[in-house]
Design an enzyme around this catalytic site. Structure first.
Site, PDB file in Angstrom:
ATOM      1  N   GLU A  55       0.835  -1.208   0.000  1.00 38.29           N
ATOM      2  CA  GLU A  55       0.000   0.000   0.000  1.00 38.29           C
ATOM      3  C   GLU A  55       0.871   1.259   0.000  1.00 38.29           C
ATOM      4  OE1 GLU A  55      -3.417  -0.129   2.608  1.00 38.29           O
ATOM      5  OE2 GLU A  55      -3.572   2.045   2.585  1.00 38.29           O
ATOM      6  N   LYS A  67      -7.883  -0.887  10.944  1.00 40.10           N
ATOM      7  CA  LYS A  67      -7.240  -1.367   9.709  1.00 40.10           C
ATOM      8  C   LYS A  67      -6.013  -0.507   9.426  1.00 40.10           C
ATOM      9  CE  LYS A  67      -6.542  -1.695   5.058  1.00 40.10           C
ATOM     10  NZ  LYS A  67      -5.691  -0.845   4.213  1.00 40.10           N
ATOM     11  N   ASP A  88       4.135 -13.910  11.925  1.00 36.61           N
ATOM     12  CA  ASP A  88       2.839 -14.387  11.451  1.00 36.61           C
ATOM     13  C   ASP A  88       1.812 -13.239  11.502  1.00 36.61           C
ATOM     14  OD1 ASP A  88       0.333 -15.572  11.204  1.00 36.61           O
ATOM     15  OD2 ASP A  88       0.858 -17.346  12.361  1.00 36.61           O
ATOM     16  N   HIS A 104      -2.679  10.217  -0.516  1.00 36.94           N
ATOM     17  CA  HIS A 104      -2.782   8.861  -1.024  1.00 36.94           C
ATOM     18  C   HIS A 104      -2.651   8.862  -2.543  1.00 36.94           C
ATOM     19  CE1 HIS A 104      -3.944   4.694  -0.491  1.00 36.94           C
ATOM     20  NE2 HIS A 104      -4.668   4.820  -1.582  1.00 36.94           N
TER      21      HIS A 104
HETATM   22  C1  MEV Z   1      -6.269   2.997   4.614  1.00 36.45           C
HETATM   23  O1  MEV Z   1      -5.537   1.850   4.272  1.00 36.45           O
HETATM   24  C2  MEV Z   1      -6.301   3.199   6.109  1.00 36.45           C
HETATM   25  C3  MEV Z   1      -7.231   4.313   6.599  1.00 36.45           C
HETATM   26  O2  MEV Z   1      -8.554   4.076   6.077  1.00 36.45           O
HETATM   27  C4  MEV Z   1      -7.229   4.261   8.102  1.00 36.45           C
HETATM   28  C5  MEV Z   1      -8.277   5.152   8.740  1.00 36.45           C
HETATM   29  O3  MEV Z   1      -9.319   5.415   8.134  1.00 36.45           O
HETATM   30  O4  MEV Z   1      -8.038   5.515   9.913  1.00 36.45           O
HETATM   31  C6  MEV Z   1      -6.808   5.649   6.091  1.00 36.45           C
END
Ligand code: MEV
Length: 425
Positions: free
Chosen positions: A86, A264, A280, A378
């Site tokens: 990513e 995430k 792992d 991003h």
């Molecule tokens: C993207 O991989 C992760 C985010 O969505 C985390 C978040 O929203 O806090 C940017």
């Protein structure tokens, strides 16, 4: 052409050499010469090692490894290798760490390096009686478990604690024994699974019941890594930014839909270091998410507060079952190199750095989300991927990426058109 009529029943596939397997799969799937060569290229993992690591090995899939800079953990500057596909993940950690560096960086601690293994006991009509019978055998259990791993005992690890719970299930009550074992610098799955398997027949014998599952729990809540950090308000753009970030946290704290995304992001950082060090990822991920639900409602793994001085204080507590020995950590040359770069002396030190990376990642994400939004940064990173997908090579990649960002349209169709223009001009 893909041979759509092939059968997936291939007897003795695992007994074939790697080259034979590649040839067979290539024929069946209609791979061209380039694709065949790709399957046969095992990158920085020796084919021999890969072939022993998993069944039916063909080749490897290379994931970019980058270094998170600016990280200061417990007063030590650390370079953190991260393996991720990513675009924004490494940049996010560097960014968050840079904004905390002058204020001292991250402070970490660990609850221990103890793993849990569970033994499931059923068919007992008197489960509470059985529970007592098991608890009374604590010293026998210690001897049985410790005899499984003399090396671990020699190094100072081994059986530590016994817990026995009676749980209600669809099949009626079950008696669940937890052996809690200090596995030191090993992640410890093999050590505790061996102990659980050894112990199970004794438990059946002592209680008259029947044992089934004997396996570790990935909810490694005796192996919690903790990290905290204070970002000075003036280093992060002022009180408005700070308050926006707090609102982002409060949202995640209250709402599982947001918490899943919030966590995430945290795992973007955590899993990248876990992977780079040959640990792992799934064990750590399941532990983290289970821990995030421990009070019955899924919530944020981090907490954000304002200090007396008005600064932003972040903290994280997360199960971190990672090791320095065993598994791919000692086998994969890239994992060994990553550990050398990290220069960690213990699994606990590694776990604590990983927790700090998770916190840094979360800082960067909620800061971006609460201010400019995530897409600007991003997309500017992602523009390079799109440029390459459109066919750009060499200096074209940067040039095209810049054009896409300037146009505010990081899209493949636009990239293809712009690349044609670059090449035509
Ligand atoms: C993207 O991989 C992760 C985010 O969505 C985390 C978040 O929203 O806090 C940017």
């Amino acid at each position: 052409m893909n041979n759509a009529n092939y059968s997936s029943r291939i007897s003795g596939f695992h007994k074939k050499s790697v080259d034979e397997r590649i040839a067979l799969i290539a024929d069946m799937a209609g791979l061209n010469d380039t694709e065949r060569a790709l399957m046969g290229n095992s990158g920085n993992l020796d084919q021999e090692i890969g072939n022993h690591m998993i069944e039916n090995f063909l080749g490897t899939m290379t994931i970019p490894v980058g270094i998170a800079t600016n990280m200061k953990v417990d007063g030590r500057d650390v370079l953190v290798p991260m393996a991720t596909e990513e675009s924004s993940v490494v940049a996010a950690v560097c960014n968050a760490a840079r904004q905390s560096y002058d204020n001292g960086g991250f402070i970490t601690s660990m609850s221990g390096t103890r793993m849990i293994a569970q033994i499931q006991l059923v068919q007992v009509s008197d489960p509470y009686h059985a529970r007592m019978a098991i608890l009374e055998r604590k010293e026998d259990i210690r001897l049985i478990c410790d005899a499984c791993d003399p090396m671990l005992i020699k190094l100072g690890g081994g059986f530590r604690e016994l817990e026995v719970r009676v749980i209600d299930t669809l099949s009626g009550p079950m008696v669940i024994t937890h052996i809690i074992v200090d596995t030191l610098d090993a992640m410890g799955a093999n050590a505790v699974n061996t102990m659980a398997e050894k112990l199970a027949p004794f438990i059946a014998q002592w209680t008259g019941g029947r044992t089934y599952l004997r396996i570790l729990s990935n909810l490694a809540d005796h192996r919690l890594a903790r990290a905290r950090c204070v970002w000075r308000s003036e280093d992060i753009g002022g009180a408005d930014v700070r308050d926006g970030m707090l609102l982002a946290y409060h949202f995640a704290e209250a709402d599982p839909y947001r918490a899943a995304t919030h966590n995430k992001g945290i795992m973007n950082g955590i899993s990248a270091v876990v992977l780079a060090t040959g640990n792992d990822t799934r064990a750590v991920e399941s532990g983290a998410h289970a821990y995030a639900s421990r009070h019955g409602r899924y919530t944020s793994l981090t907490r954000w507060e304002v200090t007396n001085e008005g600064h932003l204080a972040g903290s994280i507590e997360v199960p971190m079952a990672v090791g320095l020995i065993g598994g791919a950590t000692k086998l994969h040359p890239m994992a060994k190199t990553a550990l050398k770069i990290l220069n960690v002396q213990s699994a606990s030190e590694l776990a604590r750095i990983i927790a700090a990376v998770g916190l840094a990642q979360n800082f960067a994400a909620i800061k971006a989300l609460a201010t400019t939004g995530i897409q600007k940064g991003h997309m500017s990173l992602h523009s390079h991927n799109i440029a390459m997908m459109a066919g750009a090579v060499g200096h074209e990649v940067d040039q095209l990426a810049q054009i896409l960002v300037a146009k505010g349209m990081v899209r493949l169709d636009i990239a293809e058109k712009e690349l044609a223009l670059i090449r035509g001009s």
